[in-house]
Design a protein around this motif. Structure first.
Motif, PDB file in Angstrom:
ATOM      1  N   THR A 154       0.745  -1.167   0.053  1.00 17.46           N
ATOM      2  CA  THR A 154      -0.136   0.456  -0.027  1.00 17.46           C
ATOM      3  C   THR A 154       0.902   1.346   0.034  1.00 17.46           C
ATOM      4  N   ALA A 155       1.821   1.551   0.438  1.00 17.76           N
ATOM      5  CA  ALA A 155       2.829   1.942   0.515  1.00 17.76           C
ATOM      6  C   ALA A 155       3.540   2.024  -0.820  1.00 17.76           C
ATOM      7  N   GLY A 156       3.670   1.614  -1.422  1.00 18.74           N
ATOM      8  CA  GLY A 156       3.812   1.585  -3.504  1.00 18.74           C
ATOM      9  C   GLY A 156       5.279   0.612  -3.215  1.00 18.74           C
ATOM     10  N   ILE A 157       5.298  -0.312  -2.202  1.00 20.31           N
ATOM     11  CA  ILE A 157       6.823  -1.261  -2.451  1.00 20.31           C
ATOM     12  C   ILE A 157       6.014  -2.379  -3.571  1.00 20.31           C
ATOM     13  N   ARG A 158       7.035  -1.968  -4.460  1.00 22.77           N
ATOM     14  CA  ARG A 158       6.620  -2.934  -5.499  1.00 22.77           C
ATOM     15  C   ARG A 158       6.954  -4.679  -5.392  1.00 22.77           C
ATOM     16  N   THR A 159       8.313  -4.779  -4.820  1.00 23.91           N
ATOM     17  CA  THR A 159       8.720  -6.278  -4.494  1.00 23.91           C
ATOM     18  C   THR A 159       8.845  -6.015  -2.893  1.00 23.91           C
ATOM     19  N   VAL A 160       7.920  -7.149  -2.493  1.00 27.59           N
ATOM     20  CA  VAL A 160       8.138  -7.637  -1.493  1.00 27.59           C
ATOM     21  C   VAL A 160       8.294  -8.614  -1.428  1.00 27.59           C
ATOM     22  N   GLU A 161       9.000  -9.720  -0.876  1.00 25.05           N
ATOM     23  CA  GLU A 161       8.514 -11.296  -0.936  1.00 25.05           C
ATOM     24  C   GLU A 161       8.441 -11.322   0.947  1.00 25.05           C
ATOM     25  N   ALA A 162       7.664 -12.410   1.222  1.00 26.22           N
ATOM     26  CA  ALA A 162       7.631 -12.771   2.679  1.00 26.22           C
ATOM     27  C   ALA A 162       7.889 -14.208   2.564  1.00 26.22           C
ATOM     28  N   LEU A 163       8.785 -15.129   3.434  1.00 26.15           N
ATOM     29  CA  LEU A 163       9.449 -15.965   3.335  1.00 26.15           C
ATOM     30  C   LEU A 163       8.371 -17.003   4.432  1.00 26.15           C
ATOM     31  N   GLY A 164       7.825 -16.399   4.779  1.00 25.94           N
ATOM     32  CA  GLY A 164       6.825 -17.664   5.032  1.00 25.94           C
ATOM     33  C   GLY A 164       6.773 -18.484   6.386  1.00 25.94           C
ATOM     34  N   LEU A 165       8.144 -18.248   7.368  1.00 28.99           N
ATOM     35  CA  LEU A 165       8.411 -19.521   8.143  1.00 28.99           C
ATOM     36  C   LEU A 165       8.009 -19.031   9.224  1.00 28.99           C
ATOM     37  N   ASP A 166       7.312 -19.977  10.228  1.00 26.08           N
ATOM     38  CA  ASP A 166       6.369 -19.304  11.472  1.00 26.08           C
ATOM     39  C   ASP A 166       7.403 -19.941  12.920  1.00 26.08           C
ATOM     40  N   THR A 167       7.393 -19.239  13.247  1.00 22.28           N
ATOM     41  CA  THR A 167       8.942 -18.893  14.652  1.00 22.28           C
ATOM     42  C   THR A 167       7.680 -19.515  15.182  1.00 22.28           C
ATOM     43  N   TYR A 168       7.066 -19.828  15.542  1.00 16.83           N
ATOM     44  CA  TYR A 168       5.897 -20.975  16.597  1.00 16.83           C
ATOM     45  C   TYR A 168       6.009 -22.375  16.783  1.00 16.83           C
TER      46      TYR A 168
ATOM     47  N   PHE B  72      13.420 -21.776  15.563  1.00 16.90           N
ATOM     48  CA  PHE B  72      13.651 -20.274  16.512  1.00 16.90           C
ATOM     49  C   PHE B  72      12.767 -19.836  17.440  1.00 16.90           C
ATOM     50  N   PHE B  73      13.138 -18.905  18.237  1.00 17.10           N
ATOM     51  CA  PHE B  73      12.292 -18.311  19.628  1.00 17.10           C
ATOM     52  C   PHE B  73      11.207 -17.980  18.464  1.00 17.10           C
ATOM     53  N   SER B  74      10.562 -17.670  20.277  1.00 16.66           N
ATOM     54  CA  SER B  74       9.104 -17.782  20.064  1.00 16.66           C
ATOM     55  C   SER B  74       8.845 -17.773  21.604  1.00 16.66           C
ATOM     56  N   TYR B  75       7.798 -15.848  21.962  1.00 18.89           N
ATOM     57  CA  TYR B  75       7.840 -15.588  23.002  1.00 18.89           C
ATOM     58  C   TYR B  75       6.528 -16.406  23.647  1.00 18.89           C
ATOM     59  N   ARG B  76       5.690 -16.292  22.598  1.00 22.63           N
ATOM     60  CA  ARG B  76       4.166 -17.429  22.100  1.00 22.63           C
ATOM     61  C   ARG B  76       3.654 -18.609  22.783  1.00 22.63           C
ATOM     62  N   ARG B  77       5.458 -19.178  22.220  1.00 29.14           N
ATOM     63  CA  ARG B  77       5.956 -20.378  22.317  1.00 29.14           C
ATOM     64  C   ARG B  77       5.905 -20.439  24.043  1.00 29.14           C
ATOM     65  N   ALA B  78       6.921 -20.024  24.095  1.00 33.06           N
ATOM     66  CA  ALA B  78       7.985 -20.180  25.544  1.00 33.06           C
ATOM     67  C   ALA B  78       6.518 -20.042  26.517  1.00 33.06           C
ATOM     68  N   THR B  79       5.670 -18.729  26.750  1.00 33.67           N
ATOM     69  CA  THR B  79       4.605 -18.699  27.327  1.00 33.67           C
ATOM     70  C   THR B  79       3.955 -20.067  27.424  1.00 33.67           C
ATOM     71  N   HIS B  80       3.170 -20.415  26.510  1.00 32.62           N
ATOM     72  CA  HIS B  80       2.420 -21.866  26.450  1.00 32.62           C
ATOM     73  C   HIS B  80       3.243 -22.963  26.981  1.00 32.62           C
ATOM     74  N   ARG B  81       4.199 -23.133  27.101  1.00 35.19           N
ATOM     75  CA  ARG B  81       4.830 -24.058  27.909  1.00 35.19           C
ATOM     76  C   ARG B  81       5.321 -23.715  29.410  1.00 35.19           C
ATOM     77  N   GLY B  82       4.807 -22.103  29.708  1.00 35.64           N
ATOM     78  CA  GLY B  82       5.464 -21.947  30.912  1.00 35.64           C
ATOM     79  C   GLY B  82       6.098 -22.001  30.803  1.00 35.64           C
ATOM     80  N   GLU B  83       7.865 -21.494  30.011  1.00 38.00           N
ATOM     81  CA  GLU B  83       8.783 -21.415  30.635  1.00 38.00           C
ATOM     82  C   GLU B  83       9.232 -20.409  30.958  1.00 38.00           C
ATOM     83  N   PRO B  84      10.180 -20.235  31.782  1.00 39.01           N
ATOM     84  CA  PRO B  84      10.358 -18.631  32.436  1.00 39.01           C
ATOM     85  C   PRO B  84      11.093 -17.913  31.903  1.00 39.01           C
ATOM     86  N   ASP B  85      11.454 -17.543  30.231  1.00 37.65           N
ATOM     87  CA  ASP B  85      12.060 -17.037  29.704  1.00 37.65           C
ATOM     88  C   ASP B  85      12.127 -17.296  28.509  1.00 37.65           C
ATOM     89  N   TYR B  86      12.944 -16.643  27.016  1.00 36.00           N
ATOM     90  CA  TYR B  86      12.612 -16.864  26.101  1.00 36.00           C
ATOM     91  C   TYR B  86      13.889 -16.099  25.285  1.00 36.00           C
TER      92      TYR B  86
END
Length: 253
Positions: A210-224, A230-244
């Motif tokens: 929308t801002a006018g960038i013609r070349t946009v590539e999304a890698l489609g990689l899910d951190t969770y 990958f690290f994931s804040y939400r996964r760490a939270t769901h697992r009850g881990e003390p930090d991430y």
């Protein structure tokens, strides 16, 4: 010792860049791997070594510059290096100076790397839902243009972030986005009662286009969904881990 994994985007070919995960670092326990987050509870020396390795993997000899990220839409122009303890509170960096490795830390939010090769101007943005909605990518593009970039030439890549299948939000969250633009409804699919699944990556791509960038590539990689990579804040939270841990995305000239 495993090597640092550097994930690259075709859209940024010819520009030194990389989206890094957790492979190739020295941290242990819940931070195991390449944790680069000084705000984590990890050993400070391990974080420093991980940051050094990350920088060398993308821009050998480069000076890593990062921010105190606050989920804002603010972009900072890097002309000279600032001390780590004096990191600006902002969520995007731009520069036209060789030798700087612009780094964005994430743990589910979307890292966005941008470049106008012809002008020699680069940018890096941290786009969580709040920053994305607030316009952090728009701010980054404007800051790049101030240095001589042209949005018709800017290419952008969106790195590993939490995917729609993993990103459950409540109805109030949906309403916030639809109040900003009713067409944003398309970035949600129905989930359990009172909830929906949000496609952050698609929303960020939409904001760039929308801002006018013609070349946009999304890698489609899910951190969770990929704990080995990958690290994931939400996964760490769901697992009850003390930090991430936090991963880093870097671009440099």
């Amino acid at each position: 010792m495993s090597e640092v994994e550097v994930i690259q985007a075709k859209a940024l070919a010819g520009v030194r860049h990389g989206f890094l995960g957790r492979r190739g670092g020295v941290s242990g326990s819940v931070h195991a791997g390449l944790n680069v987050g000084p705000g984590s509870d990890d050993d400070a020396e391990a974080v420093a070594e991980n940051r050094r390795r990350a920088t060398e993997a993308v821009l050998p000899g480069g000076q890593l510059v990062t921010l105190y990220q606050v989920h804002s839409a603010d972009a900072v122009t890097v002309i000279t290096r600032f001390e780590e303890r004096l990191r600006p509170r902002a969520d995007a960096l731009v520069t036209d100076r060789p030798g700087f490795a612009l780094g964005i830390l994430t743990a589910d939010c979307a890292p966005v790397l941008l470049a106008d090769r012809q002008a020699g101007v680069i940018g890096a943005a941290h786009a969580g839902w709040k920053g994305a909605l607030g316009g952090v990518t728009d701010s980054t593009i404007l800051a790049m243009e101030t240095l001589g970039a042209d949005r018709d030439r800017i290419a952008a890549a969106i790195g590993p972030c939490i995917a729609r299948a993993s990103y459950e939000v409540d109805s109030g969250f949906v309403e916030r986005f639809c109040a900003d633009d009713p067409a944003n409804e398309r970035f949600f699919v129905d989930g359990k009662p009172g909830h929906a699944q949000f496609d952050l990556e698609a929303y960020v791509a939409h904001r760039l286009a929308t801002a006018g960038i013609r070349t946009v590539e999304a890698l489609g990689l899910d951190t969770y969904a990929d704990p080995d990579r990958f690290f994931s804040y939400r996964r760490a939270t769901h697992r009850g881990e003390p930090d991430y841990g936090r991963q880093i995305s870097i671009i440099g000239l």
